[in-house]
Design a protein around this motif. Structure first.
Motif, mmCIF file in Angstrom:
data_model
loop_
_atom_site.group_PDB
_atom_site.id
_atom_site.type_symbol
_atom_site.label_atom_id
_atom_site.label_comp_id
_atom_site.label_asym_id
_atom_site.label_seq_id
_atom_site.Cartn_x
_atom_site.Cartn_y
_atom_site.Cartn_z
ATOM 1 N N ASP A 77 -2.730 16.779 25.295
ATOM 2 C CA ASP A 77 -3.182 18.165 25.290
ATOM 3 C C ASP A 77 -3.347 18.693 23.874
ATOM 4 O O ASP A 77 -4.330 19.355 23.542
ATOM 5 N N GLY A 78 -2.347 18.400 23.043
ATOM 6 C CA GLY A 78 -2.399 18.902 21.669
ATOM 7 C C GLY A 78 -3.596 18.346 20.933
ATOM 8 O O GLY A 78 -4.308 19.073 20.232
ATOM 9 N N ALA B 293 -0.290 23.672 24.663
ATOM 10 C CA ALA B 293 0.118 22.306 24.313
ATOM 11 C C ALA B 293 1.427 22.326 23.551
ATOM 12 O O ALA B 293 2.289 21.458 23.761
ATOM 13 N N ARG C 246 -5.269 27.007 24.497
ATOM 14 C CA ARG C 246 -4.862 25.656 24.894
ATOM 15 C C ARG C 246 -3.886 25.046 23.898
ATOM 16 O O ARG C 246 -2.987 24.291 24.268
#
Lengths: 255, 127, 101, 493
Positions: D325-326, D402, D398
């Motif tokens: 995600d990161g 994350a 996002r």
């Protein structure tokens, strides 16, 4: 407190941290165990292309790196030109050169001119024999450039032995780089791989046309293919690149 | 004996890098700083050259006799590691290019400030 | 004793110009930033050490007000300041990678 | 497997650079060729097929035992790999570079062939770094990038630019030395330069001091190339010394290179917690200093330069977390931020061209003179600082998610704080330029800023604003594919 005081105060701290850095770097370097790695494969396969492994690596396996390296030199030459007025935003600035002519002494005159020709001949030999003997385009080009330096130092910029204008040096450089790029493109067009050594045709399954192989194979006992041509292109480029830099730096106005 | 040569060569290379960093960080003269940058590059070059060194190895240029006798495998076993040398050649050119640009900039700065002292040149940038 | 606000105001004014508003915002943001950033950085350690260090950092930040002037001096364009921090980070990175933890 | 167009993404700009330099002095030829070349530069990444390209056609072979390499097969040639991520980044670069080139050819009285060839060289260098699957090739093109960026700054011909370029090149030499030393250590230990092979050889073997030293040296190089903490003042000096339209290109290049090198580091040493900690720490410090320093600047260009550096820190945080995600959010934020920051740099370029200054003390009250510019700049400010309908909102949201998911809630707070500071700083710049009625302005006379913007510049700003809005409204198509890239990346580790 101005910056100078801070600077002195902090020298110790910075030195300590640089010391830590050096300890780790030295520790890593002294505990090194080296394995042959890819060099072994290069040494194994290289002799079927040309005798000098280093040239083969430079111009065949890692020919693309050499292209990048040539373009670093080109970038530096352009940047030096920009620094002294060529291509600056808002129109070029003409620099008045004061070191244009110089009166050489008799000793200089007698010895420099023949020496220049000998060095140039030596450089050409180094370039053309690059794939057989220690040497190559970079070395040959820089040797010829030293002849240019010598002649500029002795006779001045305007009346030196070469009498190359800035414009023609640039054209040489462009031509040298374009030789390299276009030989690479020939490989791309004929085999689908950039910088494929068409003349040597090391992997015959790629379907390179026979006329192209004949055209680009170098008339030599070994099967060096395009390497000597790449050497010539690089030599032209290095020679004219160094010459341009020295011309620009020497032409800088002395206030 | 050969191992010692390699070890000391690495040590010298490390020292070159460190001296270069020292020059960049602590010396005031612009030209000395530039020399420092060159020393860092040369130190790294020496590391690469030493990596190519093989105890008891031969120059990686095959002789005609060896080639025609077909002993290419022997040559590959004996020859010095050739890849690092090619990388060194690349890095030498990179160093020369950076040197040219840096010297050009320092000529320009000298013409403007009449001094090569970095403390003097960057004086007005104190906040 | 003068109020903290006055001290801040005068220090910021000595920088000159009309940017006291920006200076104040920066000051408060730094106050928030430093402890938080340190909490984030110190979480590799065990909780007691990191708590003590975080309190220590907060105290240091609080006692060295106003910060803006110092921070902007440390981020100036001067060659020596850049070289100083680069030397520190080069040593620190290798220490944390090879020797630390 | 082999796409013939892949090398052209690097080789065509190189050829153009040579030709443009030869054309220098012939004004018309430079303008026409520069514009046409950009069409090709944009088209090639869109037309190229995904795959790998082997230079010199040397295939992978079974490893002979004498090499000492513990791998079944090794690559001999320099390899480029081209996938969705590479296509997106190179297309972004080509688009922003086109704006820079068109801005040069339409605004300058005399087009400079040398200058455009520098733009071409930097395009080639960044494309090569993005695609390179060979660590030494990456180094070579990073050096081209450093010198050509310095040249674009020097081309303005003022003393501040020389000083910025001098610092950039000296520390660039140090960082380049560090990268090459790291490469040398890895080459000596593992015997390969190909990144895929190196990653395989390294797996489970990252604890030896030599490897860790190499990681540290490569991280130092990464910090320089992406302008993170100790190098952030140098990068911001570079941005503010260049012309603002080129600064838009420079900061785009920096963010792309940041992503590219970080991905290489993750592919090689993904599981290394020390490296992740160091990278997160320095990114956080960059975010803090970058955005706070943006607040206290007295010059609009300098303000933007520090804001851009701070946003680079934001990108670095997500990448160094190392979670899928990161990484995906970071790549997405790099793209969004490059677009929005470019919009802001172009607006500042217009202000500089009109008023001949970007000092806040000499600006003010431009709203009545240039309402369209003010509107576009407000859009840019909202886009950069993550105000909802625009693109950076999607990526920052996002990114924060994350950070929470990776177990770093305080990083989420730091990201929010950094965004707020950036917003305040940019709004301060907007206020002082457009709204404030300054006495200083009355004294020196109102800056001459014509309402009639040059068409190319105006179109650039409108397109960038629309793209920012479009990505903000439909983030899915782009983000989902970055997420795929990130998942494949972390699977390999």
């Amino acid at each position: 407190m101005n910056t100078k005081d801070i600077y002195e105060m902090r020298t110790v701290v910075a030195a300590v941290f640089l010391g830590i850095f050096s300890i780790f770097v030295l520790k890593a370097l002294t505990s090194f165990e080296i394995i042959p790695g890819v060099s072994y494969v290069y040494n194994l396969q290289g002799p079927s292309i040309a005798p000098n492994m280093i040239t083969v690596i430079l111009f065949d396996w890692r020919g693309y790196d050499t292209l990048g390296e040539a373009f670093i030199l080109i970038t530096a030459v352009f940047t030096t030109g920009i620094l002294f007025g060529r291509g600056v935003l808002g129109g070029d600035v003409k620099v008045r050169d004061t070191a244009a002519t110089r009166q050489p002494s008799v000793v200089q005159k007698v010895f420099a001119a023949p020496l220049v020709f000998i060095i140039v001949a030596f450089g050409i030999v180094i370039t053309l024999g690059g794939h057989i003997t220690p040497g190559g385009g970079f070395q040959g080009g820089s040797v010829i450039a030293t002849a240019f330096f010598l002649s500029v130092v002795v006779f001045g910029l305007r009346k030196n032995v070469f009498s190359l204008s800035h414009r023609s040096l640039e054209t040489f450089e462009g031509v040298g780089a374009l030789i390299y790029l276009c030989l690479g493109l020939a490989g791309l067009g004929l085999s689908g791989y950039y910088l494929y050594n068409v003349g040597a045709d090391f992997y015959p399954g790629l379907g390179v046309a026979q006329w192209a192989v004949n055209l680009l194979s170098y008339p030599d006992a070994t099967n060096a293919g395009i390497i000597p041509y790449l050497n010539i292109g690089i030599a032209l480029k290095v020679l004219s690149g160094f010459c341009t830099i020295i011309t620009v730096l020497m032409g800088a106005e002395k206030k | 004996m050969n191992v010692d040569v390699q070890l000391w060569s690495f040590v010298v290379a490390g020292l070159l890098v460190i001296i270069g960093l020292y020059a960049i960080a602590f010396m005031d003269n612009l030209v000395k700083k530039i020399i420092g940058v060159m020393l860092v590059g040369d130190g790294v070059n020496l590391v690469l050259i030493t990596e190519g060194f093989k105890p008891g190895g031969i120059v990686p240029i095959i002789s005609e006799k060896l080639f025609s006798s077909g002993a290419v495998g022997d040559f590959a076993n004996d020859a010095a590691y050739s890849l690092p040398f090619a990388l060194v050649l690349t890095n030498i050119v990179i160093g020369a290019s950076t040197l040219a640009v840096l010297l050009g900039i320092s000529i320009k700065l000298y013409q403007h400030y009449r001094s090569l002292s970095v403390a003097h040149i960057f004086q007005e940038d104190d906040a | 004793m003068r109020s903290l606000y006055d001290t801040l105001h005068e220090t910021l004014k000595s920088r000159g110009g009309t940017h006291i508003g920006g200076g104040f915002t920066a000051e408060y943001m730094l106050l928030a930033f430093f402890p938080l950033a340190f909490v984030a950085l110190l979480r590799g350690l065990d909780s007691l050490t990191s708590a003590v260090l975080a309190i220590l950092v907060t105290a240091l930040v609080a006692f060295s007000l106003p910060l803006v002037k110092k921070v902007s001096r440390e981020n100036s364009d001067h060659f020596a300041i850049a070289a100083f921090y680069i030397a520190i980070v080069m040593g620190l990175v290798l220490f944390l990678m090879v020797g630390g933890f | 497997m082999n796409s013939e167009l892949i090398p052209l993404m690097v080789v065509f700009p190189l050829i153009s650079a040579i030709l443009l330099n030869l054309m220098h002095g012939k004004d018309r030829a430079v303008r026409v060729y520069g514009t046409l070349a950009m069409v090709v530069v944009i088209a090639v990444p869109l037309l190229a097929v995904y795959g790998n390209h082997l230079f010199g056609a040397h295939p992978a072979i079974d490893t002979p035992a004498e090499t000492g390499i513990a791998l079944g097969r090794i690559n001999l040639a320099i390899e480029y790999s081209f996938g969705f991520l590479q296509r997106a980044l190179i297309f972004l670069l080509a688009a922003i570079a086109t704006f820079a080139v068109l801005s040069h050819t339409s605004n300058e009285k005399r087009a400079s062939g040398v200058y455009l060839s520098m733009v071409m060289l930097s395009i080639a260098a960044v494309s090569a770094v993005v695609m390179a699957n060979d660590i030494f090739n990456m180094f070579v093109f990073l050096e081209i990038l450093t010198i050509s960026q310095a040249a674009m700054v020097v081309a303005k011909g003022d003393i501040g630019g020389y000083k910025a370029a001098l610092k950039y090149l000296i520390f660039g030499g140090v960082a380049g030395g560090a990268i090459l030393l790291g490469i040398a250590l890895l080459l000596g230990t593992f015997g390969v330069l190909n990144i895929t092979d190196l990653g395989n050889a390294l797996s489970g073997n990252t604890k030896s001091p030599i490897v860790l030293t190499a990681v540290g040296l490569l991280v130092i190089g990464w910090l320089f190339e992406s302008g993170l903490f100790p190098f952030h003042t140098i990068k911001s000096h570079i941005y503010s010394s260049a012309k603002a339209d080129v600064a838009a290109l420079l900061q785009t290049e920096t963010k792309i290179v940041l992503v590219a090198i970080a991905i290489i580091l993750l592919r090689l040493f993904g599981g290394l917690s020390n490296m992740s900690a160091v990278m997160v720490g320095l990114s956080v410090i960059t975010l803090a200093f970058g955005s706070v320093m943006a607040l206290v600047q007295t010059d609009f260009r300098r303000l933007l330069a520090f804001a851009a550096v701070g946003q680079a820190g934001l990108v670095g945080i997500g990448l160094s977390l190392g979670t899928p995600d990161g990484i995906a959010a970071s790549i997405f934020h790099a793209v969004n931020d490059a677009l929005a920051m470019s919009l802001l740099f172009v607006t500042v370029f217009v202000i500089y061209e009109g008023a001949k200054t970007t000092e806040f003390s000499r600006l003010g009250g431009l709203l009545t003179k240039a309402p369209r510019l003010a509107f576009l700049q407000i859009i840019g400010i909202m886009a950069v600082s993550g105000v909802p309908p625009f693109n950076a909102y999607q990526s920052e949201y996002r990114l924060i998610g994350a950070a929470f998911q990776a177990g770093y809630p305080e990083l989420g707070v730091v990201i929010i704080l950094g965004t707020i500071v950036t917003f305040v700083a940019l709004m301060k710049g907007f206020f002082l330029t457009f709204l404030k009625e300054s006495t200083a302005v009355a004294a020196i006379g109102r800056p001459q800023l014509s309402n009639a913007l040059p068409l190319v510049t105006f179109a650039t700003m409108v397109i960038l604003a629309l793209v920012c809005l479009g990505i903000g409204l439909h983030p899915g198509p782009l983000y989902d594919r970055f997420a795929d890239v990130a998942i494949t990346l972390t699977m390999g580790v």
